[in-house]
Enzyme design. Sequence first.
Site, PDB file in Angstrom:
ATOM      1  N   HIS A 130      39.163  35.752  39.832  1.00 26.01           N
ATOM      2  CA  HIS A 130      38.910  36.808  40.539  1.00 26.01           C
ATOM      3  C   HIS A 130      37.843  36.829  41.654  1.00 26.01           C
ATOM      4  O   HIS A 130      36.748  35.988  41.143  1.00 26.01           O
ATOM      5  CB  HIS A 130      38.823  37.991  39.775  1.00 26.01           C
ATOM      6  CG  HIS A 130      39.862  38.674  38.700  1.00 26.01           C
ATOM      7  ND1 HIS A 130      39.882  38.747  37.466  1.00 26.01           N
ATOM      8  CD2 HIS A 130      41.048  39.285  39.265  1.00 26.01           C
ATOM      9  CE1 HIS A 130      40.980  39.176  37.179  1.00 26.01           C
ATOM     10  NE2 HIS A 130      41.694  39.647  38.241  1.00 26.01           N
ATOM     11  N   CYS A 182      34.459  42.759  33.446  1.00 23.26           N
ATOM     12  CA  CYS A 182      35.729  42.852  33.028  1.00 23.26           C
ATOM     13  C   CYS A 182      35.851  43.888  32.108  1.00 23.26           C
ATOM     14  O   CYS A 182      37.220  44.424  31.778  1.00 23.26           O
ATOM     15  CB  CYS A 182      36.688  41.701  32.765  1.00 23.26           C
ATOM     16  SG  CYS A 182      36.212  40.175  33.371  1.00 23.26           S
TER      17      CYS A 182
HETATM   18  C1  CIR Z   1      43.325  37.865  33.035  1.00 22.38           C
HETATM   19  O1  CIR Z   1      43.739  36.495  33.160  1.00 22.38           O
HETATM   20  O2  CIR Z   1      43.945  38.620  33.537  1.00 22.38           O
HETATM   21  C2  CIR Z   1      42.743  37.934  31.487  1.00 22.38           C
HETATM   22  N1  CIR Z   1      42.869  36.680  30.615  1.00 22.38           N
HETATM   23  C3  CIR Z   1      41.263  37.918  32.032  1.00 22.38           C
HETATM   24  C4  CIR Z   1      40.855  39.005  33.163  1.00 22.38           C
HETATM   25  C5  CIR Z   1      39.274  38.979  33.519  1.00 22.38           C
HETATM   26  N2  CIR Z   1      39.282  40.233  34.135  1.00 22.38           N
HETATM   27  C6  CIR Z   1      38.449  40.213  35.135  1.00 22.38           C
HETATM   28  O3  CIR Z   1      37.835  39.285  35.361  1.00 22.38           O
HETATM   29  N3  CIR Z   1      38.127  41.454  35.781  1.00 22.38           N
END
Ligand code: CIR
Length: 252
Positions: free
Chosen positions: A160, A247
């Site tokens: 991201h 997140c």
């Molecule tokens: C994913 O790959 O979507 C989750 N394992 C991690 C999401 C992390 N979210 C973020 O950086 N906003």
Amino acid sequence: MFTKAIVRKPAHTYANGISTSNLGKPDYNLALKQHDAYCEALIKCGLELIILDADPKFPDSCFVEDTAVVTKDFGIITRPGDKRRLGEELAIKKVLEPLLKLHFIEEPGTLDGGDIMQANNHFYIGLSDRTNLQGSNQLSTILKKFDYEISAIPICNMLHFKTGINYLGDHNILIQKSFYYLPDFEDYNKIVVENNEAYAANSLRVNDFVIVPKGFPKTKSNIEKLGYKIIELEMSEFQKMDGGLSCLSLRF
Ligand code: CIR
């Protein structure tokens, strides 16, 4: 100032979530403990928490940031860019509906909140494997109605946008080297995060504090030098699943 945050407890299926980290399987009980400490930190920053129950159908659902973009005045419910996470946003919609006027990212748009960085009246949108051009354009159309400025920035080699860059406030921006020369950020005071501390680029300003992941002394000290109060949190079990500090909550 933020007054509220939404968080969601990790589910017992957490270890089945999406990961590219090669750091091994997360320990669920330790993840729960780290999540509790994260919630306590947000409370210390002055936030009232809305804590959602875990949803085992969605192993990644503790990473609530990806399901919405929220401001004080309105919210945008996203359409998560990885099919395995589509549907997580419904629970967040339910919680936000009574609190804020909502807008929606619609098919074929996809967008993860982790790709959206707000710096005062400017929103930066990372175009990633999760956030496509349609999603970005839809978000821009909504935000422009509220007079926000928008920049869309293609990213690669990163999950991201906010994996690599975060606005701390007061014109200070925490930035990984790969973003350093982007003209979009030339007017900010840039705090460079060295490659060996890359994970700490996802540090999080919440009111009077900056929450920093434990184990990144150079970045911590650089943030401290700016005069911020620091809260350090162990994030090992979230790092294993490619998740960071931002997140785990939606702040507004
Ligand atoms: C994913 O790959 O979507 C989750 N394992 C991690 C999401 C992390 N979210 C973020 O950086 N906003």
